[in-house]
Design a protein around this motif. Structure first.
Motif, PDB file in Angstrom:
ATOM      1  N   VAL A   1     -35.760  29.989  56.209  1.00 24.02           N
ATOM      2  CA  VAL A   1     -35.883  29.834  57.594  1.00 24.02           C
ATOM      3  C   VAL A   1     -35.708  31.019  58.159  1.00 24.02           C
ATOM      4  O   VAL A   1     -36.325  31.506  59.153  1.00 24.02           O
ATOM      5  N   SER A   2     -34.843  32.116  57.771  1.00 24.33           N
ATOM      6  CA  SER A   2     -34.944  33.356  58.450  1.00 24.33           C
ATOM      7  C   SER A   2     -35.817  34.521  57.775  1.00 24.33           C
ATOM      8  O   SER A   2     -35.542  35.777  58.286  1.00 24.33           O
ATOM      9  N   CYS A   3     -36.480  33.976  57.104  1.00 24.78           N
ATOM     10  CA  CYS A   3     -37.811  34.959  56.468  1.00 24.78           C
ATOM     11  C   CYS A   3     -39.031  35.139  57.296  1.00 24.78           C
ATOM     12  O   CYS A   3     -39.688  34.038  57.236  1.00 24.78           O
ATOM     13  N   PRO A   4     -39.512  35.977  58.153  1.00 18.83           N
ATOM     14  CA  PRO A   4     -40.382  35.950  58.998  1.00 18.83           C
ATOM     15  C   PRO A   4     -41.627  35.830  58.312  1.00 18.83           C
ATOM     16  O   PRO A   4     -42.798  35.084  58.959  1.00 18.83           O
ATOM     17  N   GLU A   5     -41.865  36.159  57.178  1.00 20.55           N
ATOM     18  CA  GLU A   5     -43.109  36.444  56.546  1.00 20.55           C
ATOM     19  C   GLU A   5     -43.670  34.867  56.344  1.00 20.55           C
ATOM     20  O   GLU A   5     -44.796  34.637  56.148  1.00 20.55           O
ATOM     21  N   LEU A   6     -42.601  34.009  55.962  1.00 21.67           N
ATOM     22  CA  LEU A   6     -43.197  32.572  55.700  1.00 21.67           C
ATOM     23  C   LEU A   6     -43.697  32.022  56.854  1.00 21.67           C
ATOM     24  O   LEU A   6     -44.443  30.985  56.765  1.00 21.67           O
ATOM     25  N   TRP A   7     -43.511  32.217  57.954  1.00 23.78           N
ATOM     26  CA  TRP A   7     -44.033  31.637  59.278  1.00 23.78           C
ATOM     27  C   TRP A   7     -45.121  32.439  60.007  1.00 23.78           C
ATOM     28  O   TRP A   7     -45.097  32.071  61.131  1.00 23.78           O
ATOM     29  N   GLU A   8     -45.706  33.273  59.388  1.00 27.03           N
ATOM     30  CA  GLU A   8     -46.745  33.848  60.161  1.00 27.03           C
ATOM     31  C   GLU A   8     -47.868  32.935  60.152  1.00 27.03           C
ATOM     32  O   GLU A   8     -48.320  32.487  59.312  1.00 27.03           O
ATOM     33  N   VAL A   9     -48.154  32.741  61.320  1.00 29.98           N
ATOM     34  CA  VAL A   9     -49.175  31.832  61.611  1.00 29.98           C
ATOM     35  C   VAL A   9     -50.705  32.621  61.110  1.00 29.98           C
ATOM     36  O   VAL A   9     -51.493  31.664  60.753  1.00 29.98           O
ATOM     37  N   SER A  10     -50.758  33.737  60.959  1.00 28.74           N
ATOM     38  CA  SER A  10     -52.021  34.522  60.563  1.00 28.74           C
ATOM     39  C   SER A  10     -52.175  34.011  58.970  1.00 28.74           C
ATOM     40  O   SER A  10     -53.246  34.115  58.499  1.00 28.74           O
ATOM     41  N   ASN A  11     -51.302  33.635  58.394  1.00 30.82           N
ATOM     42  CA  ASN A  11     -51.361  32.961  56.794  1.00 30.82           C
ATOM     43  C   ASN A  11     -51.961  31.479  56.667  1.00 30.82           C
ATOM     44  O   ASN A  11     -51.855  30.921  55.921  1.00 30.82           O
ATOM     45  N   GLY A  12     -51.907  30.936  57.833  1.00 25.94           N
ATOM     46  CA  GLY A  12     -52.323  29.602  57.926  1.00 25.94           C
ATOM     47  C   GLY A  12     -53.691  29.214  58.432  1.00 25.94           C
ATOM     48  O   GLY A  12     -54.211  30.098  59.176  1.00 25.94           O
ATOM     49  N   GLN A  13     -54.484  28.256  58.047  1.00 24.58           N
ATOM     50  CA  GLN A  13     -55.648  27.658  58.328  1.00 24.58           C
ATOM     51  C   GLN A  13     -55.807  26.129  58.460  1.00 24.58           C
ATOM     52  O   GLN A  13     -55.113  25.580  57.381  1.00 24.58           O
ATOM     53  N   THR A  14     -56.628  25.601  59.340  1.00 24.61           N
ATOM     54  CA  THR A  14     -56.442  24.115  59.690  1.00 24.61           C
ATOM     55  C   THR A  14     -57.584  23.870  58.767  1.00 24.61           C
ATOM     56  O   THR A  14     -58.743  24.286  58.895  1.00 24.61           O
ATOM     57  N   LEU A  15     -57.553  22.757  57.741  1.00 30.04           N
ATOM     58  CA  LEU A  15     -58.555  22.199  57.082  1.00 30.04           C
ATOM     59  C   LEU A  15     -58.500  20.781  57.078  1.00 30.04           C
ATOM     60  O   LEU A  15     -57.194  20.224  57.310  1.00 30.04           O
ATOM     61  N   CYS A  16     -59.411  20.151  56.818  1.00 30.04           N
ATOM     62  CA  CYS A  16     -59.489  18.453  56.857  1.00 30.04           C
ATOM     63  C   CYS A  16     -59.252  18.368  55.225  1.00 30.04           C
ATOM     64  O   CYS A  16     -59.079  19.349  54.554  1.00 30.04           O
ATOM     65  N   GLY A  17     -58.707  17.214  54.807  1.00 29.30           N
ATOM     66  CA  GLY A  17     -58.394  16.725  53.550  1.00 29.30           C
ATOM     67  C   GLY A  17     -59.411  17.041  52.729  1.00 29.30           C
ATOM     68  O   GLY A  17     -59.042  17.749  51.401  1.00 29.30           O
ATOM     69  N   ASP A  18     -60.461  16.738  52.955  1.00 25.88           N
ATOM     70  CA  ASP A  18     -61.792  17.063  51.771  1.00 25.88           C
ATOM     71  C   ASP A  18     -61.870  18.605  51.621  1.00 25.88           C
ATOM     72  O   ASP A  18     -61.934  19.048  50.274  1.00 25.88           O
ATOM     73  N   CYS A  19     -61.680  19.402  52.656  1.00 27.60           N
ATOM     74  CA  CYS A  19     -61.751  20.724  52.451  1.00 27.60           C
ATOM     75  C   CYS A  19     -60.540  21.561  51.739  1.00 27.60           C
ATOM     76  O   CYS A  19     -60.920  22.358  51.074  1.00 27.60           O
ATOM     77  N   HIS A  20     -59.583  21.102  52.177  1.00 23.09           N
ATOM     78  CA  HIS A  20     -58.146  21.536  51.648  1.00 23.09           C
ATOM     79  C   HIS A  20     -58.011  21.176  50.109  1.00 23.09           C
ATOM     80  O   HIS A  20     -57.895  22.009  49.316  1.00 23.09           O
ATOM     81  N   ARG A  21     -58.711  19.986  49.714  1.00 24.23           N
ATOM     82  CA  ARG A  21     -58.673  19.601  48.053  1.00 24.23           C
ATOM     83  C   ARG A  21     -59.563  20.874  47.353  1.00 24.23           C
ATOM     84  O   ARG A  21     -59.379  20.643  46.245  1.00 24.23           O
ATOM     85  N   GLN A  22     -60.366  21.203  48.167  1.00 17.05           N
ATOM     86  CA  GLN A  22     -61.339  22.048  47.515  1.00 17.05           C
ATOM     87  C   GLN A  22     -60.719  23.643  47.283  1.00 17.05           C
ATOM     88  O   GLN A  22     -61.491  24.407  46.601  1.00 17.05           O
ATOM     89  N   THR A  23     -59.810  23.931  47.899  1.00 25.11           N
ATOM     90  CA  THR A  23     -59.237  25.302  47.933  1.00 25.11           C
ATOM     91  C   THR A  23     -58.625  25.191  46.335  1.00 25.11           C
ATOM     92  O   THR A  23     -58.139  24.435  45.849  1.00 25.11           O
ATOM     93  N   ASP A  24     -58.548  26.654  46.076  1.00 25.85           N
ATOM     94  CA  ASP A  24     -57.866  27.232  44.859  1.00 25.85           C
ATOM     95  C   ASP A  24     -56.332  26.746  44.480  1.00 25.85           C
ATOM     96  O   ASP A  24     -55.945  26.490  43.305  1.00 25.85           O
ATOM     97  N   SER A  25     -55.710  26.705  45.780  1.00 25.53           N
ATOM     98  CA  SER A  25     -54.396  26.539  45.756  1.00 25.53           C
ATOM     99  C   SER A  25     -53.746  25.206  45.793  1.00 25.53           C
ATOM    100  O   SER A  25     -52.621  24.851  45.773  1.00 25.53           O
ATOM    101  N   TYR A  26     -54.916  24.234  46.014  1.00 25.22           N
ATOM    102  CA  TYR A  26     -54.494  22.911  46.339  1.00 25.22           C
ATOM    103  C   TYR A  26     -53.959  22.085  44.953  1.00 25.22           C
ATOM    104  O   TYR A  26     -54.582  22.594  43.788  1.00 25.22           O
ATOM    105  N   PRO A  27     -52.796  21.371  44.953  1.00 30.94           N
ATOM    106  CA  PRO A  27     -52.255  21.000  43.507  1.00 30.94           C
ATOM    107  C   PRO A  27     -53.162  19.979  43.024  1.00 30.94           C
ATOM    108  O   PRO A  27     -53.167  18.994  42.972  1.00 30.94           O
ATOM    109  N   LYS A  28     -53.853  20.876  42.079  1.00 24.03           N
ATOM    110  CA  LYS A  28     -54.860  20.040  41.361  1.00 24.03           C
ATOM    111  C   LYS A  28     -54.100  19.178  40.361  1.00 24.03           C
ATOM    112  O   LYS A  28     -54.857  18.172  39.884  1.00 24.03           O
ATOM    113  N   ASN A  29     -53.015  19.433  39.853  1.00 21.78           N
ATOM    114  CA  ASN A  29     -52.364  18.485  38.887  1.00 21.78           C
ATOM    115  C   ASN A  29     -52.126  17.188  39.539  1.00 21.78           C
ATOM    116  O   ASN A  29     -51.926  16.164  38.924  1.00 21.78           O
ATOM    117  N   PHE A  30     -51.830  17.272  40.956  1.00 20.41           N
ATOM    118  CA  PHE A  30     -51.581  15.761  41.305  1.00 20.41           C
ATOM    119  C   PHE A  30     -52.848  15.041  41.475  1.00 20.41           C
ATOM    120  O   PHE A  30     -52.805  13.812  41.063  1.00 20.41           O
TER     121      PHE A  30
END
Length: 123
Positions: free
Chosen positions: A78-107
């Motif tokens: 909660v006190s680490c500013p780097e975790l909350w940088e809005v510039s590290n976020g992107q809005t995606l729909c579920g379909d596009c999110h599932r196609q990202t490299d970091s989406y939990p494919k094991n699920f």
């Protein structure tokens, strides 16, 4: 104030990330990403709707940020500013999110393997 690390039970990065995602700070980060992106998928342009849910995607994986910053508790997160940088976020729909490299494919793989096992039992 956070309990000293020595007195805390050891928790996995995955477990810690799950706890952090339940915080108000995480919800505020998601809302800020959605507002900046006007509640629209930044890949395909689809908007949030009844049958479509938008998701906040981390450009740098959240678990990697937790590791890189040596986060070992929710209080530290909660006190680490780097975790909350809005510039590290992107809005995606579920379909596009599932196609990202970091989406939990094991699920996805686990879900598919359960379905195939179920099918093999019904034959």
């Amino acid at each position: 104030m956070a309990t000293p690390i020595a007195n805390q039970p050891r928790i996995s990065i995955t477990g810690l990330v799950k706890l952090i995602r339940k915080t108000e700070q995480y919800e505020q980060w998601k809302r800020a990403v959605f507002i900046r992106d006007r509640f629209q998928c930044q890949e395909c342009g689809k908007r949030n709707g009844r049958k479509r849910v938008i998701e906040a995607h981390h450009l740098i994986e959240f678990s990697q940020l937790v590791k890189d910053n040596g986060i070992q508790s929710v209080e530290q997160a909660v006190s680490c500013p780097e975790l909350w940088e809005v510039s590290n976020g992107q809005t995606l729909c579920g379909d596009c999110h599932r196609q990202t490299d970091s989406y939990p494919k094991n699920f996805i793989d686990t879900k598919n393997s359960h379905a195939s096992k179920k099918d093999s039992f019904s034959k």
